[in-house]
Write a protein that holds these residues in place. Structure first.
Motif, PDB file in Angstrom:
ATOM      1  N   PRO A 122       5.062  12.383 -16.299  1.00 41.33           N
ATOM      2  CA  PRO A 122       4.067  11.363 -15.953  1.00 41.33           C
ATOM      3  C   PRO A 122       4.207  10.941 -14.494  1.00 41.33           C
ATOM      4  N   PHE A 123       3.098  10.561 -13.897  1.00 41.17           N
ATOM      5  CA  PHE A 123       3.067  10.064 -12.533  1.00 41.17           C
ATOM      6  C   PHE A 123       3.708  11.064 -11.571  1.00 41.17           C
ATOM      7  N   SER A 124       3.324  12.339 -11.704  1.00 38.69           N
ATOM      8  CA  SER A 124       3.913  13.397 -10.877  1.00 38.69           C
ATOM      9  C   SER A 124       3.369  13.376  -9.457  1.00 38.69           C
ATOM     10  N   PHE A 125       4.153  13.882  -8.540  1.00 41.13           N
ATOM     11  CA  PHE A 125       3.734  14.053  -7.149  1.00 41.13           C
ATOM     12  C   PHE A 125       2.730  15.196  -7.129  1.00 41.13           C
ATOM     13  N   SER A 126       1.605  15.030  -6.429  1.00 42.00           N
ATOM     14  CA  SER A 126       0.573  16.061  -6.437  1.00 42.00           C
ATOM     15  C   SER A 126      -0.035  16.258  -5.057  1.00 42.00           C
ATOM     16  N   SER A 127      -0.916  17.227  -4.961  1.00 38.47           N
ATOM     17  CA  SER A 127      -1.597  17.514  -3.695  1.00 38.47           C
ATOM     18  C   SER A 127      -2.399  16.307  -3.214  1.00 38.47           C
ATOM     19  N   GLN A 128      -2.849  15.471  -4.127  1.00 40.62           N
ATOM     20  CA  GLN A 128      -3.580  14.263  -3.735  1.00 40.62           C
ATOM     21  C   GLN A 128      -2.700  13.336  -2.894  1.00 40.62           C
ATOM     22  N   ASP A 129      -1.411  13.330  -3.175  1.00 39.27           N
ATOM     23  CA  ASP A 129      -0.505  12.493  -2.395  1.00 39.27           C
ATOM     24  C   ASP A 129      -0.421  12.968  -0.948  1.00 39.27           C
ATOM     25  N   LEU A 130      -0.603  14.249  -0.734  1.00 43.12           N
ATOM     26  CA  LEU A 130      -0.586  14.798   0.627  1.00 43.12           C
ATOM     27  C   LEU A 130      -1.925  14.610   1.317  1.00 43.12           C
ATOM     28  N   SER A 131      -3.015  14.746   0.595  1.00 45.03           N
ATOM     29  CA  SER A 131      -4.338  14.677   1.207  1.00 45.03           C
ATOM     30  C   SER A 131      -4.769  13.249   1.537  1.00 45.03           C
ATOM     31  N   ASP A 132      -4.099  12.270   0.987  1.00 43.06           N
ATOM     32  CA  ASP A 132      -4.442  10.875   1.274  1.00 43.06           C
ATOM     33  C   ASP A 132      -3.882  10.398   2.603  1.00 43.06           C
ATOM     34  N   ARG A 133      -3.082  11.198   3.247  1.00 38.61           N
ATOM     35  CA  ARG A 133      -2.479  10.806   4.512  1.00 38.61           C
ATOM     36  C   ARG A 133      -3.487  10.936   5.648  1.00 38.61           C
ATOM     37  N   ASP A 134      -3.251  10.219   6.714  1.00 41.27           N
ATOM     38  CA  ASP A 134      -4.131  10.302   7.879  1.00 41.27           C
ATOM     39  C   ASP A 134      -3.553  11.224   8.949  1.00 41.27           C
ATOM     40  N   GLY A 135      -2.484  11.931   8.621  1.00 40.47           N
ATOM     41  CA  GLY A 135      -1.877  12.859   9.551  1.00 40.47           C
ATOM     42  C   GLY A 135      -0.817  12.233  10.445  1.00 40.47           C
ATOM     43  N   LYS A 136      -0.574  10.951  10.256  1.00 43.41           N
ATOM     44  CA  LYS A 136       0.414  10.254  11.077  1.00 43.41           C
ATOM     45  C   LYS A 136       1.678   9.992  10.277  1.00 43.41           C
ATOM     46  N   VAL A 137       2.769   9.965  10.964  1.00 46.09           N
ATOM     47  CA  VAL A 137       4.047   9.657  10.333  1.00 46.09           C
ATOM     48  C   VAL A 137       4.133   8.143  10.148  1.00 46.09           C
ATOM     49  N   SER A 138       4.475   7.721   8.933  1.00 47.49           N
ATOM     50  CA  SER A 138       4.632   6.290   8.671  1.00 47.49           C
ATOM     51  C   SER A 138       5.857   5.762   9.382  1.00 47.49           C
ATOM     52  N   GLU A 139       5.780   4.502   9.775  1.00 48.52           N
ATOM     53  CA  GLU A 139       6.929   3.877  10.464  1.00 48.52           C
ATOM     54  C   GLU A 139       7.712   3.020   9.517  1.00 48.52           C
TER      55      GLU A 139
END
Length: 139
Positions: A122-139
């Motif tokens: 349940p609640f697995s890491f998926s491609s959606q978790d990658l595609s929701d990023r804006d391309g920037k590294v979080s601080e």
């Protein structure tokens, strides 16, 4: 294909396992939408991290042959309870299988537990978790 036949194929596949270190034989059988069956067995290595589980062997064989749509999987091992897939296998299942796809886990005594991929992880890491990023590294 019936659940019993798929479990039988998984049980047969476990006989091919290469397990000189753990002697823990696992077999898997994966049915595709096209009706093809891909078998997998666990394959160990003296460098333990490069060992590959039966479930991933079957999945990778199918993917390498161009299969991308899957119906159900069966996994069998000599365990007290129906054999649960490891975390790595569950994550790979989550990548390639629909969340509602059926996975039958069993032992040599014939106990079977049927679960969905979602129930396994349940609640697995998926491609959606990658595609929701804006391309920037979080601080």
């Amino acid at each position: 294909m019936s659940k019993e036949l798929l479990l039988s194929k998984a049980k047969e596949a476990r006989k091919r396992a290469y397990v000189p270190y753990s002697t823990f034989h696992v077999g898997a059988a994966l049915q595709t939408k096209n009706g093809n069956i891909y078998l997998g067995c666990n394959i160990e290595n003296a460098a333990y991290p490069v060992t590959c589980c039966a479930e991933r062997v079957a999945i990778f064989k199918a993917i390498s042959e161009g299969e991308t749509e899957f119906v159900e999987m069966a996994v069998v091992a000599d365990t007290e309870r129906p054999v649960p897939p490891c975390g790595s296998c569950r994550q790979v299942m989550s990548e390639f299988f629909a969340q509602t796809m059926t996975v039958h886990i069993s032992n040599l005594q014939g106990e079977v537990k049927t679960m969905s991929v979602e129930q396994l992880l349940p609640f697995s890491f998926s491609s959606q978790d990658l595609s929701d990023r804006d391309g920037k590294v979080s601080e």
